[in-house]
Design a protein around this motif. Structure first.
Motif, PDB file in Angstrom:
ATOM      1  N   SER A   1       0.798  -1.232   0.000  1.00  0.00           N
ATOM      2  CA  SER A   1       0.000   0.000   0.000  1.00  0.00           C
ATOM      3  C   SER A   1       0.826   1.276   0.000  1.00  0.00           C
ATOM      4  O   SER A   1       0.284   2.360  -0.229  1.00  0.00           O
TER       5      SER A   1
ATOM      6  N   LEU B   1      -6.371   1.612  -3.288  1.00  0.00           N
ATOM      7  CA  LEU B   1      -6.191   1.105  -1.931  1.00  0.00           C
ATOM      8  C   LEU B   1      -7.541   0.828  -1.279  1.00  0.00           C
ATOM      9  O   LEU B   1      -7.739  -0.220  -0.649  1.00  0.00           O
TER      10      LEU B   1
ATOM     11  N   VAL C   1      -1.924  -1.910   7.097  1.00  0.00           N
ATOM     12  CA  VAL C   1      -1.994  -1.133   5.862  1.00  0.00           C
ATOM     13  C   VAL C   1      -1.448   0.253   6.162  1.00  0.00           C
ATOM     14  O   VAL C   1      -1.489   0.713   7.304  1.00  0.00           O
TER      15      VAL C   1
END
Length: 278
Positions: A60, A68, A88
């Protein structure tokens, strides 16, 4: 021929065994390679057992917000409400954080480094994260003591918190209010990272007194904390402290926190038609 008949076909393994095997693979392999092998494997890898722990932190970095968000929505949906871990970075809006909150009933570990979430969305949704035990909000520049206080009041099982910030973000801003929020609402903390916070000795002592179970505390770059090793050794013998001195300016994570857009060659968001958003 006899030997061949005794061998078990890979596609005949029970789903539970396949899930264990697939979970040892990389995120990219699970998402793109395994489903292409055969229908039984594709069915298993689409199941919730393969997505209870979701780690797309490396992937990410530098990812476009739209892509995303799509990836998070797809993987969280696949977890079927059983997601226990989510890593993330660089969430760009409050809406995707709210989406994660709606599916956070089983979530225990959450890493959201370098994300642009706000105090208001944390305050509104943090009640859904009641099972969180480890939280990483390092380099999240839009949140402050309001978020930390809300987290402490709602996440009663929290034992690990990372709230490191980049030196350039903290220049000249006294952050004892965050120290106060941690000290007054997170008594069960055992692991705390607050590298480069501008807190003074009083703020550090307040945390130590309010979090008596602390076993590790990262104070690298907290230059106004004037407490030496002798003090920590005498007053808190079970506590391991890193800092305030820094041996090599600042670590690689801190360096990388301002390098938005830098990505690994192994994982790429180019050629999006190959990523199965479903």
């Amino acid at each position: 021929m006899e030997m061949a008949s005794d061998l078990r076909r890979w596609d005949e393994l029970i789903p539970e065994a396949l899930s264990l095997i697939f979970n040892s693979l990389s995120f990219k392999e699970k998402l793109t390679a395994v489903p292409m092998v055969c229908k039984p494997w594709s069915k298993v890898v689409m199941g919730s057992d393969c997505w209870r722990e979701i780690d797309i932190e490396e992937w990410s970095n530098g990812c476009q917000s739209q892509h995303l968000d799509q990836m998070i929505q797809m993987l969280v949906a696949r977890s079927g409400g059983s997601m226990r871990k989510l890593c993330v970075s660089e969430l760009q809006n409050d809406m995707i954080f709210s989406f994660i909150a709606e599916h956070a009933n089983a979530l225990q570990t959450l890493r959201l480094r370098r994300s642009g979430i706000s105090d208001s969305v944390v305050e509104q949704t943090i009640g859904r994260f009641s099972n969180i035990t480890f939280l990483d909000l390092s380099y999240c520049g839009k949140i402050g003591s309001r978020s930390l206080k809300a987290i402490g009041m709602n996440c009663k099982l929290l034992t690990g918190l990372c709230r490191n910030i980049h030196p350039s973000y903290s220049a000249g801003i006294l952050m004892n209010d965050e120290a106060d929020a941690i000290a007054t609402t997170m008594p069960r903390l055992k692991h705390l990272e607050i590298a480069y916070h501008i807190i003074n000795s009083q703020g550090a002592l307040q945390i130590l007194e309010g979090c008596p179970e602390l076993e590790f505390m990262d104070l690298r770059g907290c230059w106004d904390v004037q407490l030496d090793d002798k003090f920590f050794g005498e007053k808190f013998p079970k506590l391991n402290v890193l800092g305030p001195s820094v041996d090599d300016c600042y670590d690689e994570d801190l360096e990388d926190s301002v390098k938005f857009g830098c990505k690994s060659d192994k994982l790429t968001t180019s050629n999006w038609s190959f990523w199965p958003f479903s």
